[in-house]
Motif scaffolding. Sequence first.
Motif, PDB file in Angstrom:
ATOM      1  N   THR A  42      -4.352  57.477   9.633  1.00  0.00           N
ATOM      2  CA  THR A  42      -3.220  56.559   9.817  1.00  0.00           C
ATOM      3  C   THR A  42      -1.950  57.334  10.168  1.00  0.00           C
ATOM      4  OG1 THR A  42      -4.219  55.024   8.256  1.00  0.00           O
ATOM      5  CG2 THR A  42      -1.863  54.747   8.659  1.00  0.00           C
ATOM      6  N   THR A  43      -1.710  58.435   9.457  1.00  0.00           N
ATOM      7  CA  THR A  43      -0.525  59.256   9.737  1.00  0.00           C
ATOM      8  C   THR A  43      -0.583  59.822  11.155  1.00  0.00           C
ATOM      9  OG1 THR A  43      -0.307  59.849   7.422  1.00  0.00           O
ATOM     10  CG2 THR A  43       0.744  61.325   9.012  1.00  0.00           C
ATOM     11  N   GLU A  45      -2.217  58.730  13.799  1.00  0.00           N
ATOM     12  CA  GLU A  45      -2.046  57.700  14.835  1.00  0.00           C
ATOM     13  C   GLU A  45      -0.583  57.267  14.927  1.00  0.00           C
ATOM     14  OE1 GLU A  45      -4.959  54.611  15.021  1.00  0.00           O
ATOM     15  OE2 GLU A  45      -3.867  53.574  16.619  1.00  0.00           O
ATOM     16  N   LYS A  46       0.072  57.135  13.775  1.00  0.00           N
ATOM     17  CA  LYS A  46       1.481  56.707  13.767  1.00  0.00           C
ATOM     18  C   LYS A  46       2.370  57.756  14.455  1.00  0.00           C
ATOM     19  CE  LYS A  46       5.125  54.767  10.860  1.00  0.00           C
ATOM     20  NZ  LYS A  46       6.204  55.442  11.583  1.00  0.00           N
ATOM     21  N   ARG A  49       1.828  57.522  18.239  1.00  0.00           N
ATOM     22  CA  ARG A  49       2.405  56.314  18.853  1.00  0.00           C
ATOM     23  C   ARG A  49       3.927  56.339  18.781  1.00  0.00           C
ATOM     24  NH1 ARG A  49      -1.701  53.245  20.695  1.00  0.00           N
ATOM     25  NH2 ARG A  49      -3.631  53.132  19.468  1.00  0.00           N
ATOM     26  N   ASP A  50       4.487  56.831  17.660  1.00  0.00           N
ATOM     27  CA  ASP A  50       5.946  56.924  17.542  1.00  0.00           C
ATOM     28  C   ASP A  50       6.543  57.834  18.612  1.00  0.00           C
ATOM     29  OD1 ASP A  50       5.872  55.219  15.411  1.00  0.00           O
ATOM     30  OD2 ASP A  50       6.323  56.726  13.865  1.00  0.00           O
TER      31      ASP A  50
END
Length: 270
Positions: A42-43, A45-46, A49-50
Amino acid sequence: MIIAKTSKDLDRMREVGELIAEVRETLRLMVKPGISTLELNTTAEKMMRDAGAIPTFVGYKPTGMTPFPFAICASVNEQVVHGFSNASPLKSGDIISLDMAATLNGFVGDTATTVAVGEIADEIKHLIEVTEQCLVKGIAQCFPNRRVGDIGWAVQEHAEKFGYGIVRNYTGHGIGRSLHESPQIPNYGRPGTKEKIRAGYVFAIEPMLNLGTYETKTLKDKWTVVTSDGKPSAHCEHTVAITAVGPEILTLTKKQKAALSKPKMELAAA
Ligand code: MG
């Protein structure tokens, strides 16, 4: 055909390389007993994307395969590559191989690392150290006019000194606008064989070393690769550009590049 990159392409590859290196180092710091691979995923991917990037592995679908469902490959202990993230907590004594790629402005950066969870056995620590040394030795062959076989030979020669199994079924690769470009870069080989290396090529070099046999098998999910004997496996990877004067590692963080620049200048002056 091996695609040589222009200097503008290389600027973009430096950018995505630095981004994916920041993700890798962030995940390395997060690894501890109790954290799950899903949280790491999750970290990752974030962060991608950020930064305006696409997690390259999400939906990645080689012919005849189901799409890969995660942003990172999280391979624990005897898992070699392509492990699925899940919610179970990592335990002290585990090792976790994290492989990740991002696409930014049309170019891909690919990197991997193996991290100890808490305290691990000395023999596994040594496996990870030698895997990292093999990566350095492979990168050290990345000069114009050498050959792809020189990279594999350098990796194999070092790994086999310690009796480790070098995974045959998965290799490094050219990289650029696509995650996997020509050529394949095996982690074994003979010097002076295979494709000639030229300035402008960009390679993902990724030794995978097993404590036991080099043989692997794939689990029922059709993705997760494990060692045939169930012994642990380590994996590390950098995306490397070949310049006229030798290798340039693209998957370093700003901080890592700054730490490298001083000794490099001294080397140039010597
Ligand atoms: Mg790769």
